[in-house]
Design an enzyme around this catalytic site. Structure first.
Site, mmCIF file in Angstrom:
data_model
loop_
_atom_site.group_PDB
_atom_site.id
_atom_site.type_symbol
_atom_site.label_atom_id
_atom_site.label_comp_id
_atom_site.label_asym_id
_atom_site.label_seq_id
_atom_site.Cartn_x
_atom_site.Cartn_y
_atom_site.Cartn_z
ATOM 1 N N THR A 151 21.409 26.930 14.268
ATOM 2 C CA THR A 151 22.813 27.377 14.189
ATOM 3 C C THR A 151 23.490 26.449 13.175
ATOM 4 O O THR A 151 23.321 26.654 11.976
ATOM 5 C CB THR A 151 23.490 27.396 15.568
ATOM 6 O OG1 THR A 151 23.279 26.155 16.230
ATOM 7 C CG2 THR A 151 22.922 28.505 16.418
ATOM 8 N N LYS A 177 15.985 23.563 18.352
ATOM 9 C CA LYS A 177 17.257 23.618 17.641
ATOM 10 C C LYS A 177 18.334 23.126 18.601
ATOM 11 O O LYS A 177 18.153 23.120 19.809
ATOM 12 C CB LYS A 177 17.597 25.029 17.166
ATOM 13 C CG LYS A 177 17.784 26.058 18.241
ATOM 14 C CD LYS A 177 19.140 26.371 18.807
ATOM 15 C CE LYS A 177 20.323 26.098 17.965
ATOM 16 N NZ LYS A 177 21.572 26.469 18.746
ATOM 17 N N THR A 188 23.754 25.019 21.736
ATOM 18 C CA THR A 188 22.667 25.408 22.618
ATOM 19 C C THR A 188 21.445 24.600 22.231
ATOM 20 O O THR A 188 21.176 24.411 21.065
ATOM 21 C CB THR A 188 22.330 26.896 22.462
ATOM 22 O OG1 THR A 188 23.421 27.657 22.927
ATOM 23 C CG2 THR A 188 21.098 27.266 23.269
ATOM 24 N N GLU A 274 26.192 16.988 15.951
ATOM 25 C CA GLU A 274 27.295 17.381 15.077
ATOM 26 C C GLU A 274 28.049 16.189 14.513
ATOM 27 O O GLU A 274 28.587 15.377 15.263
ATOM 28 C CB GLU A 274 28.248 18.272 15.844
ATOM 29 C CG GLU A 274 27.626 19.609 16.078
ATOM 30 C CD GLU A 274 28.483 20.445 16.954
ATOM 31 O OE1 GLU A 274 28.528 21.644 16.694
ATOM 32 O OE2 GLU A 274 29.099 19.889 17.855
ATOM 33 N N ASN A 400 34.315 20.765 15.227
ATOM 34 C CA ASN A 400 34.680 21.454 16.460
ATOM 35 C C ASN A 400 36.156 21.783 16.593
ATOM 36 O O ASN A 400 36.543 22.520 17.480
ATOM 37 C CB ASN A 400 34.219 20.626 17.655
ATOM 38 C CG ASN A 400 32.721 20.614 17.739
ATOM 39 O OD1 ASN A 400 32.109 21.662 17.756
ATOM 40 N ND2 ASN A 400 32.128 19.441 17.730
ATOM 41 N N SER A 405 39.316 26.449 9.311
ATOM 42 C CA SER A 405 39.924 26.191 8.002
ATOM 43 C C SER A 405 38.857 26.011 6.944
ATOM 44 O O SER A 405 37.678 25.988 7.235
ATOM 45 C CB SER A 405 40.817 24.959 8.066
ATOM 46 O OG SER A 405 40.083 23.855 8.552
#
EC number: 2.3.1.35
Lengths: 405, 405
Positions: A151, A177, A188, A274, A400, A405
């Site tokens: 993702t 992943k 996930t 992330e 997040n 934007s």
């Protein structure tokens, strides 16, 4: 035992592929449909998210694995098929479609989805994508599959290992992943594991359920457990070893090999968290029992305060003690030592639960690396465990919060 | 019942003060020593951090409150006296010094510290600061005290309420600090509550222990439980009501008044969370029991994913369902409704655990406010609870990662 190339296709008799079928309508260069097929019927097992809100594919996969058998795994990215209309029906139809194209029983298909929640997953892209997907199946397709399940992962993640049972060469391969986010919803964790070792479904489930306690369950990016997390393993027995049907040396060997694969992938997931700029490993030793060591190491790598400090390259040992102290575990916090390390060296920062004099410059230099180790000694037992996370950065908030934007 | 001014000095017979004594050597304009003194001996109670790593003052305060009596609270900011040399000795000496200057028994002093951990707290600043501190004591000193306990709080926090028992006017006042961070260590939540109501120490402890379940324990900024968290309450009985010594109407009235104060302060703490731009309130109703409602509402406001979405002003209801689903509580996730609201209105975003069609523009407009409500209905019972947090922002990472620059 040694690491080898090939990912999920490293074991004998596994083909895999990944294509773009249109579930991600906006990015035609991103693969969004993956398939792994075994030449022979497999013993199979899986573990799922503990989240009470579960993706529809989990209900279907759980039903299909009731007999401990599977022939293939099909997985889409771009839509989680969770809290979405007709979820179970769509997941079942996906299995039927897959089964028809590969010549199998729908009940032998494992199905997974990852992506946006709350949006209807349509069958049309599957119908369009299945023929080219099946055509693309290859014994060298591991990486294609690893890419198709991504993702917002920034790199694809696979690993394989080779080992011996009864003089036969066996292999375990895997793709994973996660800890990435899909616009606009949730992370996930998915991992698909293949092996050509012969092992019963019962022992496979046992091996997997034990393994995740020290691998995938010991990572955290943001503490948010997804609705779709699934780890599935298929064993086709084509290596020719005597089937592992009980505990013993062969089972132990298999479990060690499995952990060699899953620990590598767990670290890759944490490192690709992330916004992450650093992989943080916490090793806890001197614990009264294994579970305590697991809980404590995970508490450290899960602390937003510690994660922020690591981003700032600050040897803030007080935050390590704080995170140990509030963990839900039974231990004494009176005699804790903490060291921090990296490729640049190791520095002791805390002894007997108090400051251990050290150079802050040296510590900052050590923490400037991309892989950081935090070594905790509880000095009260012989058990140890590790956990892996990443630093908390501006980019985590950006990914997040600002994704529109 | 009504809100009144005065903070900890609103109840009869409480003086307070705050001065700079030099514990924060770098900023002479920041008060770092606070004192609250009751004219009469008080019934007293406290609750402390659940962290296994505890500040030394907690051990001393716990010992001093064994008899359920106290006369004063002394608190420094700038140094947590935790994992530091001679911690208990320093905390005891602080009580002795305070007792000497106000004419009390050291065993009747509550002592707290907040600030850096791992650094020795020296007695010298206390010795220098105590005479001017005692001289500054005033029946209008509430705000001074609220300021002196601040660390990186951006505003001081106090609240008071007036109510009636047996025809007598009673008051509860309080100051709180926290969810701020002190260079270079950890957040501490402190709250000092005063009342002139007459209530036994046992009932005071009962009221406080129940109250925090719905106030201070229902807030989270980053999930990190500090080593020094303390909420202490002193009741001097000067309002002249009949002493509350058992459950009944008077006790219920007292508890309601207490909650009026603590809920306001809990919200202020959450709104002033590090880097926060928004206060996020989650109200869960339709729960099978109270504790489930508490756990679920807190899980929502604790989710980094949801917090980031709120910063981005995105009505990401999937993250609300996700955070409900992984909470450690026993409930059904099959029929959940979610609404999001603010001063700009309310929008329903989820019904029957699935998307409820809504305008994303309208939702974004509602989320552009500084105070956001998330209303969750589980549709399976009659209990409800609320929790308060804040958004996760670049500045949280900056404050906790970059503080050296």
């Amino acid at each position: 035992m040694k690491y080898i190339d090939g990912g999920v296709c490293a074991p004998k008799g596994f083909k895999a592929a990944g294509v773009h079928c249109g579930i991600r309508s906006k990015d035609i260069n991103k693969k969004d449909l993956a398939l792994i097929v075994s030449d022979e019927m497999c013993a199979a097992a899986a573990v799922y998210t503990q989240n009470k809100v579960k993706g529809a594919p989990i209900a279907v996969t759980r039903e299909h694995l009731r007999d401990g058998k599977a022939k293939a795994i099909v997985c889409n990215s771009g839509n989680a098929n969770t809290c979405a209309p007709n979820g179970v029906e769509i997941a079942e139809k996906t299995c039927e479609l897959t089964a028809k194209h590969i010549g199998a029983d729908p009940a032998d298909i494992i199905v997974c989805s990852t992506g946006v929640i709350g949006e209807e997953l349509l069958m049309e892209p599957f119908e369009k994508g299945m023929p080219p997907l099946v055509k693309a199946l290859s014994y060298e397709g591991g990486t294609m599959t690893a890419e198709a399940i991504m993702t917002t992962d920034t790199v694809s993640k696979e690993c394989a290992v080779e080992f011996e049972l009864d003089g036969k060469i066996c292999r375990i391969g895997a793709a994973a992943k996660g800890s990435g986010m899909i616009n606009p919803n949730m992370a996930t964790m998915l991992s698909f594991i293949t092996t050509d070792a012969a092992i019963s479904a019962g022992m496979l489930q046992k091996a997997l359920s034990e393994d995740i306690k020290d691998s995938y369950n010991q990572i955290s990016v943001d503490g948010d457990t997804s609705t779709n997390d699934t780890v599935a393993i298929m064993a086709n027995g084509m290596a020719g070893n005597r089937e592992i049907a009980a505990e013993g040396t062969a089972f132990e060997t298999f479990c060690r090999a499995l952990n060699m694969v899953t620990e590598v992938l767990a670290k890759k997931l944490a490192a690709d968290g992330e916004g992450a700029t650093k992989l943080i490993e916490c090793q806890v030793k001197g614990a009264p029992d294994k579970q305590t060591a697991r809980i404590l190491s995970k508490s450290v790598i899960s602390s937003d305060l510690l994660k922020s400090a690591m981003f700032g390259e600050d040897a803030n040992w007080g935050r390590v003690l704080c995170a140990l102290g509030y963990a839900q575990a039974d231990f004494s916090a009176d005699d804790i030592s903490v060291e921090m390390g990296s490729a640049k060296g190791i520095v002791k920062v805390c002894e007997h639960s108090a400051l251990y004099p050290h150079s802050e410059e040296e510590a900052a230099e050590i923490l400037s690396e991309k892989e950081i180790q935090i070594y905790v000694d509880l000095n009260q037992g012989k058990e140890s465990a590790a956990a892996w996370g990443c630093d908390l950065t501006y980019d985590y908030v950006k990914i997040n919060g600002d994704y529109r934007s």
